[in-house]
Motif scaffolding. Structure first.
Motif, mmCIF file in Angstrom:
data_model
loop_
_atom_site.group_PDB
_atom_site.id
_atom_site.type_symbol
_atom_site.label_atom_id
_atom_site.label_comp_id
_atom_site.label_asym_id
_atom_site.label_seq_id
_atom_site.Cartn_x
_atom_site.Cartn_y
_atom_site.Cartn_z
ATOM 1 N N GLY A 60 0.883 -1.082 0.100
ATOM 2 C CA GLY A 60 -0.112 0.050 -0.003
ATOM 3 C C GLY A 60 0.852 1.284 0.000
ATOM 4 O O GLY A 60 1.884 1.360 -0.922
ATOM 5 N N GLU A 61 0.625 1.859 0.911
ATOM 6 C CA GLU A 61 1.507 3.206 1.072
ATOM 7 C C GLU A 61 2.633 3.058 2.243
ATOM 8 O O GLU A 61 3.120 3.984 2.549
ATOM 9 C CB GLU A 61 0.651 4.470 1.199
ATOM 10 C CG GLU A 61 -0.134 4.439 2.310
ATOM 11 C CD GLU A 61 -1.191 5.667 2.537
ATOM 12 O OE1 GLU A 61 -1.055 6.331 3.552
ATOM 13 O OE2 GLU A 61 -2.049 5.962 1.525
ATOM 14 N N TYR A 62 2.610 2.103 3.043
ATOM 15 C CA TYR A 62 3.287 1.944 4.154
ATOM 16 C C TYR A 62 4.671 0.811 3.812
ATOM 17 O O TYR A 62 4.774 -0.132 3.089
ATOM 18 C CB TYR A 62 2.814 0.972 5.170
ATOM 19 C CG TYR A 62 1.174 2.017 5.504
ATOM 20 C CD1 TYR A 62 1.611 3.160 6.150
ATOM 21 C CD2 TYR A 62 0.195 1.726 4.885
ATOM 22 C CE1 TYR A 62 0.320 3.930 6.853
ATOM 23 C CE2 TYR A 62 -1.025 2.451 5.434
ATOM 24 C CZ TYR A 62 -0.490 3.752 6.145
ATOM 25 O OH TYR A 62 -1.863 4.403 6.413
ATOM 26 N N ILE A 63 5.680 1.478 4.419
ATOM 27 C CA ILE A 63 6.882 0.740 4.505
ATOM 28 C C ILE A 63 6.859 -0.509 5.354
ATOM 29 O O ILE A 63 6.754 -0.154 6.507
ATOM 30 C CB ILE A 63 8.226 1.502 4.746
ATOM 31 C CG1 ILE A 63 8.512 2.752 3.581
ATOM 32 C CG2 ILE A 63 9.395 0.645 4.801
ATOM 33 C CD1 ILE A 63 9.551 3.538 3.985
ATOM 34 N N VAL A 64 6.681 -1.480 4.874
ATOM 35 C CA VAL A 64 6.507 -3.088 5.815
ATOM 36 C C VAL A 64 7.790 -3.591 5.975
ATOM 37 O O VAL A 64 7.803 -4.310 7.050
ATOM 38 C CB VAL A 64 5.410 -3.779 5.357
ATOM 39 C CG1 VAL A 64 4.313 -3.158 5.092
ATOM 40 C CG2 VAL A 64 6.015 -4.321 3.928
ATOM 41 N N VAL A 97 5.768 -7.539 -6.465
ATOM 42 C CA VAL A 97 5.935 -6.675 -7.631
ATOM 43 C C VAL A 97 7.393 -5.861 -7.498
ATOM 44 O O VAL A 97 7.594 -5.539 -6.481
ATOM 45 C CB VAL A 97 4.874 -5.375 -7.742
ATOM 46 C CG1 VAL A 97 5.088 -4.947 -8.788
ATOM 47 C CG2 VAL A 97 3.625 -6.214 -7.898
ATOM 48 N N ALA A 98 8.068 -6.264 -8.443
ATOM 49 C CA ALA A 98 9.585 -5.720 -8.502
ATOM 50 C C ALA A 98 9.902 -5.123 -9.986
ATOM 51 O O ALA A 98 9.588 -5.751 -10.920
ATOM 52 C CB ALA A 98 10.612 -6.615 -8.015
#
Length: 159
Positions: A60-64, A97-98
């Protein structure tokens, strides 16, 4: 500009408190080992000796997940980053996804073994898909003709 969100505070904490000291230590160690001050003092140039690669995994928009290691190539950083994710959360991501920097045979196999669906381009994807002259070059090994015995050869008229 004020950033009051918890995700910014967490990220800022990671950069300033966790990452910065270890990166500075790493550069300091490199300078001491490879550039001893008895020979030349280049401590003011330590930023010119990159010896780390910082990777972030985002959902999403968070660094996990974040990882710092000594590999120069993103390709080599892929497995340690995903293993760090697994260590933190106890599972592997389902969809990955990379960009093409991570695309390699070893990384594709790793994803298959861990049950991850991968969306990674291979490193020469754009060139092979848009450059007809490169793609159809008869001297590239993938374009060598294979005879009935299974031996790949270059056509004599071309060579």
């Amino acid at each position: 500009m004020e950033h009051k969100t918890s995700s910014y505070r967490t990220f800022g904490y990671f950069i300033n408190e966790i990452l910065k000291p270890s990166v500075e230590e790493l550069f300091s160690d490199i300078n001491k080992k490879y550039l001893p001050s008895s020979i030349v003092d280049l401590s003011h140039l330590y930023k010119l000796l990159p010896a780390y690669n910082v990777q972030f995994g985002v959902a999403g928009e968070y660094i996990v997940v974040a990882d710092v290691n000594h590999y120069r190539s993103d390709m080599d950083c892929f497995v340690p980053l995903i293993e760090q994710f697994h260590k933190i959360y106890g599972f592997y991501p389902k969809y990955l996804v990379a960009d093409a920097g991570y695309g390699s045979y070893n990384n594709y196999i790793y994803c298959e073994q861990k049950g991850m669906e991968k969306y990674m381009k291979f490193p020469m994807f754009k060139k092979e898909s848009t450059d007809k002259k490169y793609r159809d070059d008869p001297f590239r090994t993938v374009n060598f003709k294979i005879d009935e015995d299974g031996i790949s050869t270059i056509i004599n008229s071309i060579a």
